[in-house]
Design a protein around this motif. Structure first.
Motif, PDB file in Angstrom:
ATOM      1  N   GLU A   2       0.836  -1.205   0.000  1.00  0.00           N
ATOM      2  CA  GLU A   2       0.000   0.000   0.000  1.00  0.00           C
ATOM      3  C   GLU A   2       0.870   1.255   0.000  1.00  0.00           C
ATOM      4  O   GLU A   2       0.608   2.218  -0.732  1.00  0.00           O
ATOM      5  CB  GLU A   2      -0.926  -0.013   1.215  1.00  0.00           C
ATOM      6  CG  GLU A   2      -2.026  -1.072   1.126  1.00  0.00           C
ATOM      7  CD  GLU A   2      -2.826  -1.169   2.407  1.00  0.00           C
ATOM      8  OE1 GLU A   2      -2.358  -0.622   3.448  1.00  0.00           O
ATOM      9  OE2 GLU A   2      -3.915  -1.780   2.401  1.00  0.00           O
ATOM     10  N   ARG A   3       1.923   1.238   0.813  1.00  0.00           N
ATOM     11  CA  ARG A   3       2.838   2.385   0.833  1.00  0.00           C
ATOM     12  C   ARG A   3       3.603   2.494  -0.473  1.00  0.00           C
ATOM     13  O   ARG A   3       3.840   3.604  -0.983  1.00  0.00           O
ATOM     14  CB  ARG A   3       3.804   2.250   2.007  1.00  0.00           C
ATOM     15  CG  ARG A   3       3.131   2.343   3.377  1.00  0.00           C
ATOM     16  CD  ARG A   3       4.139   2.097   4.488  1.00  0.00           C
ATOM     17  NE  ARG A   3       3.527   2.227   5.794  1.00  0.00           N
ATOM     18  CZ  ARG A   3       4.146   1.938   6.936  1.00  0.00           C
ATOM     19  NH1 ARG A   3       5.401   1.502   6.916  1.00  0.00           N
ATOM     20  NH2 ARG A   3       3.512   2.081   8.085  1.00  0.00           N
ATOM     21  N   ALA A   4       4.003   1.341  -1.024  1.00  0.00           N
ATOM     22  CA  ALA A   4       4.757   1.345  -2.279  1.00  0.00           C
ATOM     23  C   ALA A   4       3.916   1.921  -3.411  1.00  0.00           C
ATOM     24  O   ALA A   4       4.413   2.702  -4.243  1.00  0.00           O
ATOM     25  CB  ALA A   4       5.209  -0.067  -2.620  1.00  0.00           C
ATOM     26  N   LEU A   5       2.640   1.557  -3.459  1.00  0.00           N
ATOM     27  CA  LEU A   5       1.774   2.055  -4.532  1.00  0.00           C
ATOM     28  C   LEU A   5       1.548   3.556  -4.416  1.00  0.00           C
ATOM     29  O   LEU A   5       1.418   4.255  -5.427  1.00  0.00           O
ATOM     30  CB  LEU A   5       0.447   1.299  -4.505  1.00  0.00           C
ATOM     31  CG  LEU A   5       0.532  -0.183  -4.900  1.00  0.00           C
ATOM     32  CD1 LEU A   5      -0.827  -0.857  -4.765  1.00  0.00           C
ATOM     33  CD2 LEU A   5       1.054  -0.329  -6.332  1.00  0.00           C
ATOM     34  N   SER A   6       1.516   4.049  -3.182  1.00  0.00           N
ATOM     35  CA  SER A   6       1.366   5.498  -3.021  1.00  0.00           C
ATOM     36  C   SER A   6       2.607   6.226  -3.541  1.00  0.00           C
ATOM     37  O   SER A   6       2.507   7.293  -4.146  1.00  0.00           O
ATOM     38  CB  SER A   6       1.126   5.843  -1.549  1.00  0.00           C
ATOM     39  OG  SER A   6       2.264   5.533  -0.763  1.00  0.00           O
ATOM     40  N   HIS A   7       3.803   5.617  -3.323  1.00  0.00           N
ATOM     41  CA  HIS A   7       5.027   6.207  -3.873  1.00  0.00           C
ATOM     42  C   HIS A   7       5.031   6.104  -5.394  1.00  0.00           C
ATOM     43  O   HIS A   7       5.482   7.018  -6.096  1.00  0.00           O
ATOM     44  CB  HIS A   7       6.262   5.494  -3.310  1.00  0.00           C
ATOM     45  CG  HIS A   7       6.476   5.729  -1.850  1.00  0.00           C
ATOM     46  ND1 HIS A   7       6.289   6.951  -1.257  1.00  0.00           N
ATOM     47  CD2 HIS A   7       6.883   4.882  -0.862  1.00  0.00           C
ATOM     48  CE1 HIS A   7       6.560   6.872   0.032  1.00  0.00           C
ATOM     49  NE2 HIS A   7       6.911   5.610   0.301  1.00  0.00           N
ATOM     50  N   LEU A   8       4.526   4.990  -5.915  1.00  0.00           N
ATOM     51  CA  LEU A   8       4.518   4.765  -7.353  1.00  0.00           C
ATOM     52  C   LEU A   8       3.642   5.803  -8.058  1.00  0.00           C
ATOM     53  O   LEU A   8       3.935   6.225  -9.185  1.00  0.00           O
ATOM     54  CB  LEU A   8       4.010   3.355  -7.657  1.00  0.00           C
ATOM     55  CG  LEU A   8       4.289   2.796  -9.052  1.00  0.00           C
ATOM     56  CD1 LEU A   8       5.788   2.677  -9.285  1.00  0.00           C
ATOM     57  CD2 LEU A   8       3.625   1.431  -9.206  1.00  0.00           C
ATOM     58  N   ALA A   9       2.596   6.222  -7.398  1.00  0.00           N
ATOM     59  CA  ALA A   9       1.703   7.224  -7.997  1.00  0.00           C
ATOM     60  C   ALA A   9       2.385   8.571  -8.174  1.00  0.00           C
ATOM     61  O   ALA A   9       1.946   9.400  -8.984  1.00  0.00           O
ATOM     62  CB  ALA A   9       0.456   7.381  -7.121  1.00  0.00           C
ATOM     63  N   GLU A  10       3.480   8.790  -7.451  1.00  0.00           N
ATOM     64  CA  GLU A  10       4.191  10.068  -7.531  1.00  0.00           C
ATOM     65  C   GLU A  10       5.360  10.034  -8.501  1.00  0.00           C
ATOM     66  O   GLU A  10       6.046  11.032  -8.693  1.00  0.00           O
ATOM     67  CB  GLU A  10       4.700  10.454  -6.136  1.00  0.00           C
ATOM     68  CG  GLU A  10       3.587  10.561  -5.093  1.00  0.00           C
ATOM     69  CD  GLU A  10       4.150  10.709  -3.686  1.00  0.00           C
ATOM     70  OE1 GLU A  10       5.399  10.702  -3.557  1.00  0.00           O
ATOM     71  OE2 GLU A  10       3.353  10.840  -2.739  1.00  0.00           O
ATOM     72  N   VAL A  11       5.623   8.876  -9.111  1.00  0.00           N
ATOM     73  CA  VAL A  11       6.785   8.734  -9.987  1.00  0.00           C
ATOM     74  C   VAL A  11       6.545   9.461 -11.314  1.00  0.00           C
ATOM     75  O   VAL A  11       5.499   9.311 -11.939  1.00  0.00           O
ATOM     76  CB  VAL A  11       7.080   7.240 -10.257  1.00  0.00           C
ATOM     77  CG1 VAL A  11       8.150   7.088 -11.342  1.00  0.00           C
ATOM     78  CG2 VAL A  11       7.530   6.563  -8.973  1.00  0.00           C
ATOM     79  N   THR A  12       7.529  10.239 -11.723  1.00  0.00           N
ATOM     80  CA  THR A  12       7.499  10.907 -13.033  1.00  0.00           C
ATOM     81  C   THR A  12       8.898  10.824 -13.650  1.00  0.00           C
ATOM     82  O   THR A  12       9.903  10.757 -12.945  1.00  0.00           O
ATOM     83  CB  THR A  12       7.094  12.391 -12.899  1.00  0.00           C
ATOM     84  OG1 THR A  12       8.024  13.051 -12.025  1.00  0.00           O
ATOM     85  CG2 THR A  12       5.682  12.523 -12.350  1.00  0.00           C
ATOM     86  N   GLY A  13       8.940  10.835 -14.972  1.00  0.00           N
ATOM     87  CA  GLY A  13      10.231  10.821 -15.655  1.00  0.00           C
ATOM     88  C   GLY A  13      11.037   9.559 -15.427  1.00  0.00           C
ATOM     89  O   GLY A  13      12.274   9.605 -15.419  1.00  0.00           O
ATOM     90  N   ASP A  14      10.372   8.434 -15.258  1.00  0.00           N
ATOM     91  CA  ASP A  14      11.069   7.163 -15.020  1.00  0.00           C
ATOM     92  C   ASP A  14      10.440   6.104 -15.926  1.00  0.00           C
ATOM     93  O   ASP A  14       9.267   5.747 -15.761  1.00  0.00           O
ATOM     94  CB  ASP A  14      10.932   6.758 -13.550  1.00  0.00           C
ATOM     95  CG  ASP A  14      11.720   5.499 -13.216  1.00  0.00           C
ATOM     96  OD1 ASP A  14      12.229   4.834 -14.142  1.00  0.00           O
ATOM     97  OD2 ASP A  14      11.836   5.173 -12.012  1.00  0.00           O
ATOM     98  N   GLY A  36      13.698  -5.602 -12.584  1.00  0.00           N
ATOM     99  CA  GLY A  36      12.688  -6.309 -11.818  1.00  0.00           C
ATOM    100  C   GLY A  36      11.402  -5.523 -11.681  1.00  0.00           C
ATOM    101  O   GLY A  36      11.232  -4.427 -12.224  1.00  0.00           O
ATOM    102  N   ASN A  37      10.475  -6.103 -10.909  1.00  0.00           N
ATOM    103  CA  ASN A  37       9.166  -5.512 -10.666  1.00  0.00           C
ATOM    104  C   ASN A  37       9.316  -4.337  -9.697  1.00  0.00           C
ATOM    105  O   ASN A  37       9.687  -4.525  -8.531  1.00  0.00           O
ATOM    106  CB  ASN A  37       8.247  -6.591 -10.076  1.00  0.00           C
ATOM    107  CG  ASN A  37       6.855  -6.095  -9.843  1.00  0.00           C
ATOM    108  OD1 ASN A  37       6.638  -5.231  -9.002  1.00  0.00           O
ATOM    109  ND2 ASN A  37       5.903  -6.642 -10.565  1.00  0.00           N
ATOM    110  N   LEU A  38       9.027  -3.134 -10.170  1.00  0.00           N
ATOM    111  CA  LEU A  38       9.242  -1.950  -9.333  1.00  0.00           C
ATOM    112  C   LEU A  38       8.318  -1.896  -8.119  1.00  0.00           C
ATOM    113  O   LEU A  38       8.767  -1.549  -7.026  1.00  0.00           O
ATOM    114  CB  LEU A  38       9.112  -0.679 -10.170  1.00  0.00           C
ATOM    115  CG  LEU A  38      10.294  -0.368 -11.102  1.00  0.00           C
ATOM    116  CD1 LEU A  38      10.179   1.050 -11.632  1.00  0.00           C
ATOM    117  CD2 LEU A  38      11.616  -0.545 -10.388  1.00  0.00           C
ATOM    118  N   PRO A  39       7.010  -2.192  -8.247  1.00  0.00           N
ATOM    119  CA  PRO A  39       6.191  -2.192  -7.029  1.00  0.00           C
ATOM    120  C   PRO A  39       6.724  -3.158  -5.971  1.00  0.00           C
ATOM    121  O   PRO A  39       6.714  -2.843  -4.776  1.00  0.00           O
ATOM    122  CB  PRO A  39       4.813  -2.629  -7.551  1.00  0.00           C
ATOM    123  CG  PRO A  39       4.787  -2.180  -8.972  1.00  0.00           C
ATOM    124  CD  PRO A  39       6.182  -2.391  -9.456  1.00  0.00           C
TER     125      PRO A  39
END
Length: 558
Positions: free
Chosen positions: A133-145, A344-347
């Motif tokens: 759950e925490r990882a997905l919240s960080h993933l939602a903020e990813v840009t330029g990757d 690998g799988n980023l999440p």
């Protein structure tokens, strides 16, 4: 050329675990191998008696199965010419692994069989959901990757580096390569350091997945007792110096032993001379309450390469592992990895970054349950199978049990008849021991005491059946030890029901045999008893480089 009965036994898998007459079950599995091209047209099949011996069944079972396939037109039987797969011989594709350590993951799981080949958490812990759950919240903020990171996501590499720094091994993120589990880490190390025919020094017994990774590179396996005792003497002559050495230093798979600090220091110093040393730490954090986790071997030598993973400590479905090594080694491994896997799988990596700082706390929270299972399984074995010797260990997920007579090969096949099912394979040199996992839960989640009692009753049943059968050949005396020569045998079972097998080996890729390593008197007493036999049965592992050694413990697909 006749198909090796040991290899065929590996390929047959859990052929006897279904319902119906044995000969029909055997014919069905052989039929599938023929139809799938695993047994090629023109291939010679083992003689009736040889295959029956390898499978621990009566000759009539094999004769009836062969006859069924002959009537179907899938095989041809001629007196004096033997039995062959129907059709003209022709070259086929490159063979894939026949190791049960991997094949069991591809088997369709029957409802009435509980597989215990993997000593690993039976379900993901609740903390893993929180981490995602925490990882997905960080993933939602990813840009330029764009998401391709062959070396691993920087956040996780930072966390892994901090993890080792806290354990007394100063590490930077440039010294970390993230992998899809520990198995990929071992495969990368094998590709990086081992040339075809090159020597690899392993413990006997040891983790079979490592043997398969080395076997894929056609390595020549050489063996020493757990802890690589005798390492200095073995590697001193330049002509005997291996290209790589592999050790499980903490909660050894399968014996559960922990390498003492002084032995760690000596091994790291000896390896620093010219032998790349891999320290497999996948099990390092599974100590029981009150037991300290020792520092990794890398704390005693800068050249040691450390493999880690969350498959044992968290869950096997979290495919995150890593290699900690010097920067030039990591750079080379990253280039190798990029060709086969762009990342690998980023999440999953972000979730692992959330979990790793709390790994020790998480493992300590589950340590009491592991010890309870360990203690109860030992008590049940002592009560119902007093002839078996099950030394207490200080951590891990399995027991290493010494059999009073016979060997795990024979025991595995007999156990299968009592629904104590496991993986299939073969061995030429067997160890008089089995490894019992205490990690798995019954599907109905009944009480631990009931599960362990039921398991011990099954073991008592097949052991009584074994005692009523012709006794196997006597073991070799301790004066002629075969320390981890080339067996492929091992067994792993759990307090519920299940059995498996495997082990390491030292045969040459082409099939020629190297001399077994010398053993100390202590090792002789502990490890003597391996023996050869041309016909072996279906419960054990096999290395691509040749048969493997020793009985193993709850294997982990990493």
């Amino acid at each position: 050329m006749t198909t090796d009965p040991a290899e065929l036994a590996d390929r047959l898998g859990r052929w006897s675990s279904g319902r119906g007459p044995l000969y029909l079950l055997l014919a069905a599995r052989l039929r599938r191998l023929v139809d799938d091209g695993e047994l090629r047209p023109g291939a010679a099949l083992p003689p009736d008696r040889v295959l029956a011996s390898a499978l621990a069944v009566g000759r009539g079972t094999v004769v009836a199965a062969y006859e069924q396939l002959r009537v179907e037109g899938r095989i041809v039987r001629r007196q004096g010419s033997g039995t062959r797969v129907a059709g003209p011989a022709r070259p086929g594709p490159r063979e894939t692994t026949g190791a049960p350590v991997f094949l069991h993951l591809l088997e369709q799981q029957a409802d009435d069989v509980i597989l215990l080949a993997c000593a690993a958490p039976a379900e993901p812990p609740p903390v893993l959901l929180t981490a995602y759950e925490r990882a997905l919240s960080h993933l939602a903020e990813v840009t330029g990757d764009i998401g391709y990171h062959p070396s691993g996501h920087r956040q996780l590499r930072d966390v892994v580096a901090d993890h080792y720094t806290r354990r007394g091994v100063p590490t930077g993120p440039e010294q970390v390569l993230v992998t899809n589990g520990g198995q990929q880490a071992l495969s990368l190390l094998a590709r990086a350091f081992v040339e075809p025919g090159g020597g690899v020094l392993v413990e006997a017994p040891t983790y079979p997945g490592a043997l398969e990774a080395f076997g894929e590179q056609a390595a020549s396996l050489r063996t020493l007792p757990p802890g690589l005792h005798g390492f200095e003497a073995t590697t001193r002559p330049p002509s005997r110096r291996p290209e790589l050495a592999y050790v499980v230093s903490t909660h050894h798979n399968p014996t559960g032993s922990v390498l003492p600090p002084l032995a760690r220091r000596r091994l790291a110093a000896a390896a620093a001379a010219d032998v790349p040393l891999v320290d497999d730490e996948v099990l390092a954090h599974l100590a029981f309450p009150g037991q300290e986790t020792p520092p990794p071997l890398a704390a005693f030598g800068e050249t040691v390469m450390t493999v880690g993973s969350l498959s044992k400590s968290v869950w096997g479905g979290l495919r995150v592992g890593w290699i900690r090594a010097a920067k030039p080694v990591i750079d080379r491994l990253a280039r190798l990895r990029a060709v086969h896997d762009l990342g690998g799988n980023l999440p999953a990596q972000l979730a692992a970054a959330e979990l790793l700082p709390r790994l020790e706390t998480l493992c300590q929270g589950m340590a009491a349950d592991r010890r309870t299972r360990h203690d109860h399984l030992r008590a049940q074995l002592a009560r119902q199978l007093p002839q078996w010797q099950a030394p207490r260990v200080t951590g891990g997920q399995t027991l290493w049990v010494r059999l009073p007579h016979g060997d795990g090969d024979w025991a595995a096949c007999t156990a299968t008849a009592h629904s104590v099912c496991g993986e299939y394979g073969t061995t030429t040199r067997r160890w008089h021991g089995v490894s019992l996992s205490h990690t798995h839960r019954n599907r109905s989640d009944t009480a631990l005491r009931t599960r362990s009692a039921s398991y011990a009753e099954d073991m008592t049943s097949w052991w009584a059946d074994r005692d009523g059968s012709p006794a196997p050949a006597p073991p070799r005396s301790a004066s002629r030890p075969m320390v981890a020569a080339s067996g492929r045998m091992w067994l792993a079972a759990s307090p519920v029901r299940g059995l498996r097998s495997g082990g390491p080996g030292d045969e040459q890729p082409q099939g020629s045999r190297a001399a077994p390593a010398a053993a100390s008197p202590q090792a002789s007493a502990e490890w003597a008893g391996a023996r050869r036999r041309p016909g072996r049965h279906p419960s054990l592992h096999r290395s691509a480089a040749g048969p493997r050694v020793g009985t193993a413990h709850g294997f982990s697909a990493r």
